[in-house]
Write a protein that holds these residues in place. Structure first.
Motif, PDB file in Angstrom:
ATOM      1  N   ASP A 462     -64.204  65.099   7.129  1.00 51.43           N
ATOM      2  CA  ASP A 462     -63.840  65.403   5.744  1.00 51.43           C
ATOM      3  C   ASP A 462     -63.680  66.910   5.587  1.00 51.43           C
ATOM      4  O   ASP A 462     -64.528  67.587   5.006  1.00 51.43           O
ATOM      5  N   PRO A 463     -62.585  67.482   6.087  1.00 49.52           N
ATOM      6  CA  PRO A 463     -62.443  68.939   6.103  1.00 49.52           C
ATOM      7  C   PRO A 463     -62.246  69.530   4.714  1.00 49.52           C
ATOM      8  O   PRO A 463     -61.632  68.920   3.829  1.00 49.52           O
ATOM      9  N   ALA A 464     -62.778  70.739   4.547  1.00 49.81           N
ATOM     10  CA  ALA A 464     -62.595  71.494   3.306  1.00 49.81           C
ATOM     11  C   ALA A 464     -61.705  72.715   3.522  1.00 49.81           C
ATOM     12  O   ALA A 464     -61.073  73.201   2.583  1.00 49.81           O
ATOM     13  N   THR A 465     -61.674  73.229   4.744  1.00 44.88           N
ATOM     14  CA  THR A 465     -60.828  74.373   5.069  1.00 44.88           C
ATOM     15  C   THR A 465     -60.262  74.190   6.467  1.00 44.88           C
ATOM     16  O   THR A 465     -60.786  73.425   7.283  1.00 44.88           O
ATOM     17  N   GLY A 466     -59.185  74.917   6.755  1.00 44.94           N
ATOM     18  CA  GLY A 466     -58.629  74.920   8.099  1.00 44.94           C
ATOM     19  C   GLY A 466     -57.328  74.139   8.206  1.00 44.94           C
ATOM     20  O   GLY A 466     -56.810  73.595   7.225  1.00 44.94           O
ATOM     21  N   ILE A 467     -56.797  74.108   9.434  1.00 45.25           N
ATOM     22  CA  ILE A 467     -55.557  73.385   9.701  1.00 45.25           C
ATOM     23  C   ILE A 467     -55.726  72.513  10.939  1.00 45.25           C
ATOM     24  O   ILE A 467     -56.596  72.754  11.779  1.00 45.25           O
ATOM     25  N   ARG A 468     -54.881  71.486  11.033  1.00 44.92           N
ATOM     26  CA  ARG A 468     -54.766  70.669  12.227  1.00 44.92           C
ATOM     27  C   ARG A 468     -53.289  70.579  12.576  1.00 44.92           C
ATOM     28  O   ARG A 468     -52.461  70.243  11.715  1.00 44.92           O
ATOM     29  N   ALA A 469     -52.987  70.873  13.809  1.00 48.53           N
ATOM     30  CA  ALA A 469     -51.597  70.813  14.254  1.00 48.53           C
ATOM     31  C   ALA A 469     -51.539  70.115  15.599  1.00 48.53           C
ATOM     32  O   ALA A 469     -52.355  70.389  16.485  1.00 48.53           O
ATOM     33  N   THR A 470     -50.602  69.207  15.751  1.00 47.87           N
ATOM     34  CA  THR A 470     -50.393  68.530  17.031  1.00 47.87           C
ATOM     35  C   THR A 470     -48.906  68.484  17.323  1.00 47.87           C
ATOM     36  O   THR A 470     -48.070  68.375  16.416  1.00 47.87           O
ATOM     37  N   ALA A 471     -48.586  68.570  18.604  1.00 50.71           N
ATOM     38  CA  ALA A 471     -47.208  68.415  19.071  1.00 50.71           C
ATOM     39  C   ALA A 471     -47.244  67.558  20.330  1.00 50.71           C
ATOM     40  O   ALA A 471     -48.041  67.821  21.243  1.00 50.71           O
ATOM     41  N   LYS A 472     -46.393  66.529  20.369  1.00 49.70           N
ATOM     42  CA  LYS A 472     -46.393  65.595  21.492  1.00 49.70           C
ATOM     43  C   LYS A 472     -44.967  65.421  22.011  1.00 49.70           C
ATOM     44  O   LYS A 472     -44.033  65.218  21.235  1.00 49.70           O
ATOM     45  N   PHE A 473     -44.834  65.500  23.342  1.00 47.57           N
ATOM     46  CA  PHE A 473     -43.556  65.272  24.004  1.00 47.57           C
ATOM     47  C   PHE A 473     -43.788  64.229  25.090  1.00 47.57           C
ATOM     48  O   PHE A 473     -44.705  64.369  25.907  1.00 47.57           O
ATOM     49  N   GLU A 474     -42.951  63.206  25.094  1.00 48.04           N
ATOM     50  CA  GLU A 474     -43.159  62.109  26.035  1.00 48.04           C
ATOM     51  C   GLU A 474     -41.837  61.696  26.683  1.00 48.04           C
ATOM     52  O   GLU A 474     -41.074  60.915  26.100  1.00 48.04           O
ATOM     53  N   PRO A 475     -41.543  62.188  27.868  1.00 46.53           N
ATOM     54  CA  PRO A 475     -40.389  61.674  28.607  1.00 46.53           C
ATOM     55  C   PRO A 475     -40.745  60.327  29.246  1.00 46.53           C
ATOM     56  O   PRO A 475     -41.853  60.145  29.742  1.00 46.53           O
ATOM     57  N   ALA A 476     -39.808  59.379  29.212  1.00 50.51           N
ATOM     58  CA  ALA A 476     -40.047  58.039  29.753  1.00 50.51           C
ATOM     59  C   ALA A 476     -38.827  57.577  30.530  1.00 50.51           C
ATOM     60  O   ALA A 476     -37.678  57.897  30.175  1.00 50.51           O
ATOM     61  N   ALA A 477     -39.076  56.812  31.601  1.00 54.57           N
ATOM     62  CA  ALA A 477     -37.983  56.309  32.438  1.00 54.57           C
ATOM     63  C   ALA A 477     -38.327  54.909  32.916  1.00 54.57           C
ATOM     64  O   ALA A 477     -39.492  54.591  33.171  1.00 54.57           O
ATOM     65  N   GLY A 478     -37.275  54.064  33.034  1.00 58.41           N
ATOM     66  CA  GLY A 478     -37.483  52.701  33.501  1.00 58.41           C
ATOM     67  C   GLY A 478     -36.513  51.753  32.844  1.00 58.41           C
ATOM     68  O   GLY A 478     -35.348  52.109  32.572  1.00 58.41           O
ATOM     69  N   GLN A 479     -36.955  50.557  32.562  1.00 61.64           N
ATOM     70  CA  GLN A 479     -36.124  49.526  31.956  1.00 61.64           C
ATOM     71  C   GLN A 479     -36.069  49.761  30.451  1.00 61.64           C
ATOM     72  O   GLN A 479     -36.818  49.183  29.672  1.00 61.64           O
ATOM     73  N   ILE A 480     -35.121  50.654  30.046  1.00 59.89           N
ATOM     74  CA  ILE A 480     -34.956  51.035  28.641  1.00 59.89           C
ATOM     75  C   ILE A 480     -33.467  50.949  28.319  1.00 59.89           C
ATOM     76  O   ILE A 480     -32.738  51.949  28.366  1.00 59.89           O
ATOM     77  N   GLY A 481     -32.986  49.780  28.026  1.00 59.75           N
ATOM     78  CA  GLY A 481     -31.578  49.606  27.682  1.00 59.75           C
ATOM     79  C   GLY A 481     -30.649  50.086  28.777  1.00 59.75           C
ATOM     80  O   GLY A 481     -30.951  49.993  29.978  1.00 59.75           O
ATOM     81  N   ASP A 482     -29.514  50.643  28.375  1.00 58.55           N
ATOM     82  CA  ASP A 482     -28.505  51.076  29.341  1.00 58.55           C
ATOM     83  C   ASP A 482     -28.805  52.449  29.924  1.00 58.55           C
ATOM     84  O   ASP A 482     -28.359  52.776  31.021  1.00 58.55           O
ATOM     85  N   THR A 483     -29.558  53.280  29.200  1.00 57.91           N
ATOM     86  CA  THR A 483     -29.778  54.649  29.670  1.00 57.91           C
ATOM     87  C   THR A 483     -30.887  54.744  30.703  1.00 57.91           C
ATOM     88  O   THR A 483     -30.836  55.576  31.606  1.00 57.91           O
TER      89      THR A 483
END
Length: 643
Positions: A462-483
């Motif tokens: 239960d924060p009263a002050t401050g910041i939270r920041a997240t950044a997520k990058f997820e490269p994926a390969a395999g059986q994913i449609g035509d690409t």
């Protein structure tokens, strides 16, 4: 303290200040004492009498010479007699004891305002509480019924000011601390609280400069009544400068001592500092296996100039269980349970098994959502700041947008770079069969999620002050449609700012965005598409509903999204709060938010019940620009703030 009139050679009639040193320097001493703890010897002279048919009522009059309203307010707050004014007197001895406490307690309060010539007189039924027969007189007056009047007469006297401030070493040993570091200033009011705080600053600064055993042996405070001034002399034993030495651990019965030593954020031979020990305590607490952690310097500096670090621990019970219940008018009811072990192999390894069922209000079990998963973590696998995290789960999701049956597994490392900054990376595998608007499709792919997190909040739940920041990058390969390839990017920023010093009003805001690059919308696995709407997104709209749809109104989901929320968290009492809020956003078919979809806006108000494990949340929200078929309102109940 000493109160002398050096010019006239006589002592004024007020209480001797040296006799009241402990009282004046700790104005809260009597505040912590229950009235019954002080038993005056002459109280035994009181004679028991039959209680009157109508009990007496206590009236308390406060007379402040000069009419200083600020002093009156201080007296009213501190007085134990004033606390029971207008009450019926059930026990006259209690009134007597409170009066005796007030006599000294109020002098201490006035010392706290630098009034060292203050006089306090307390009378009850016209008799001073210091009279040897006061106890018996009060009891007889109470037995007579009617009103029992107590009068507190205060003569504050002048405000005393600092005339001289000295720091002296024991045996004339040099003390490497400047007088200015005490925070005391010549000519400023000589409040007793400031004098105590000055002592604490001296010790703190010496310890910061490598003196682990620094102490103020005594403080001599002399009040000059002739000119209303105060001289303060701190007698200081700085002790020697030391480096950090061996670590001595006690209380670790089932946790590997090697792990405890490895978590030390300092090296042997490093100059002593309180921060190094505080950081060590935080590291050990973060392991989650100890109910109590105390890290302190040893009792003496060794011949080699080092001081041992003493670590005193108490272990928590290793096993735990729990459950959670949540409800939303859009997603229905959710029930989950978990079992965990905090110290699986002795190295603070954690294993947690989770089971969850949601959508259980549906008549057909085929519409339920199921999940069974396990998470394992091991701290300090490479360095003290590297944790191994592995997880696996099987699940069946049934939502308005898709039905998915699948399994996931991942293994990776999380590194804590600083107390606020961490990075993590893992290798993940996912297999799914998904039925959505594009038909039934199977997916099998591997990905490498990379996450950066930054958190400066003062409270995780239960924060009263401050910041939270997240950044997520997820490269994926395999059986994913035509690409056969996709890249998912997602970022979120939350900020919290208390409006008042007591944090009863907190302004909270959040903005989140993301995009999926590579495959077409139809080729993106439905569970990886972005959906907006629901209790953790845009309140007031059904789960996933603020997302791209077919012409028939079937939910598709998007390749990008943008959301924002603003809340005012206001505490009405210590346990009850209200939270007006507004949410806005949508998901979009393109890789970047192009605002081809309407930005949905929801607003509402929430109720919070604050518990030791976090606030219980109940939010009611309405859609401000609903589509045809949207509900008029939505209700969400869960544990924890919305973000």
């Amino acid at each position: 303290m000493r109160s002398d009139d050096r010019r006239s050679g006589r002592r004024p009639p007020q209480l001797p200040l040296r006799a009241c040193r402990a009282l004046a320097m700790s104005a809260g001493l009597f505040a912590a004492a229950a009235p019954g703890l002080i038993a005056p010897a002459h109280a035994q002279q009181a004679t028991a009498e039959a209680a009157p048919a109508t009990p007496a009522v206590l009236a308390v009059e406060i007379v402040v010479e000069g009419g200083d309203e600020a002093i009156r307010a201080e007296i009213e707050t501190a007085s134990q007699l004033y606390d029971v004014a207008e009450d019926e007197i059930e026990n006259p001895d209690d009134v007597f004891r409170r009066a005796l406490v007030d006599k000294d307690r109020l002098v201490a309060v006035l010392y706290g305002t630098a009034r060292y010539g203050a006089l306090v007189d307390v009378t009850i039924a016209g008799t001073s509480v210091l009279d040897e027969n006061a106890g018996a007189i009060i009891e007889r007056a109470a037995a007579a019924g009617g009103t029992l009047t107590a009068t507190i007469t205060v003569t504050p006297g002048p405000v005393f000011r600092f005339s001289e401030i000295n720091i002296v070493g024991v045996g004339d040993e040099p003390v490497p601390v400047e007088v200015g570091t005490t925070g005391l200033t010549i000519g400023a009011p000589a409040n007793s609280g400031d004098i105590i705080a000055g002592e604490s600053r001296i010790v703190a600064l010496l310890k910061q400069r490598g003196h682990p055993l620094a102490a103020v042996v005594s403080r001599d405070v002399v009040a000059e009544h002739a000119d209303d001034t105060v001289e303060v002399t701190y007698l200081v034993a700085p002790g020697g400068v030391a480096d950090l030495g061996e670590i001595r651990v006690s209380g670790a019965e089932n946790v590997d001592t090697g792990l405890i030593l490895k978590k030390a954020p300092f090296a042997a031979g490093q100059r002593y500092s309180p921060k190094a020990l505080d950081d060590y305590s935080k590291e050990l607490n973060a392991l989650g296996v100890f109910s109590s952690v105390r890290v302190r310097p040893g009792e003496a500096i060794g011949p080699d100039g080092t001081i041992p670090v003493v670590v005193e621990l108490e272990e928590r019970k290793p096993r735990y269980i729990g459950f959670n219940v949540a409800y939303g008018t859009d997603t229905g009811a959710l029930v989950s349970g978990y079992w965990g072990h905090r110290n699986l192999f002795g190295g603070a390894e954690k294993l947690r098994i989770d089971a969850e069922v949601s959508g259980i209000e549906a008549a057909d079990p085929e519409d339920f959502t199921y999940l069974l998963g396990a998470t394992f973590s091991k701290p300090a696998v490479l360095t003290a700041r590297d944790d191994l995290i592995a997880s696996a789960k099987i699940l069946r999701e049934s939502t308005d947008a898709y039905i998915r049956t699948g399994a996931e597994a991942s293994v990776g490392l999380e590194r804590k770079i600083t107390d606020q900054l961490s990075v993590s990376g893992s290798l993940a595998v996912e297999a799914s069969t998904i039925d959505d608007v594009f038909g039934t499709n199977e997916y099998l792919f591997a990905s490498v999620p990379l996450t950066v997190a930054y958190d400066t909040t003062d409270n995780k739940l239960d924060p009263a002050t401050g910041i939270r920041a997240t950044a997520k990058f997820e490269p994926a390969a395999g059986q994913i449609g035509d690409t056969g390839f996709m890249l998912i990017g997602e970022a979120s920023l939350s900020a919290y700012q208390k409006i008042d010093d007591d944090a009863r009003f907190i302004l909270a805001g959040r903005v989140s965005a993301g995009g999926i690059f590579g495959p077409s919308l139809a080729d993106v696995p439905a569970n990886r598409r972005f959906f907006a709407g629901g209790g953790g997104s845009i309140r007031g709209y059904a789960f996933q509903s603020a997302s791209p749809k077919t012409a028939d109104g079937e939910i598709i989901g998007g390749r990008s999204f943008l959301e924002t929320s603003v809340e005012l968290r206001a505490k009405v009492t210590d346990t009850i709060g209200i939270v007006p809020f507004i949410d806005a956003g949508s998901s979009f078919a393109k890789e970047f938010p192009d605002f081809s979809e309407d930005i949905k806006v929801g607003a509402g108000i929430g109720l919070r019940y604050y518990t030791p494990i976090g606030p219980l949340r109940a939010d009611v929200a309405v859609p401000l620009n609903p589509d045809e078929g949207d509900d008029a309102f939505a209700l969400y109940i869960s544990l924890g703030q919305s973000f």
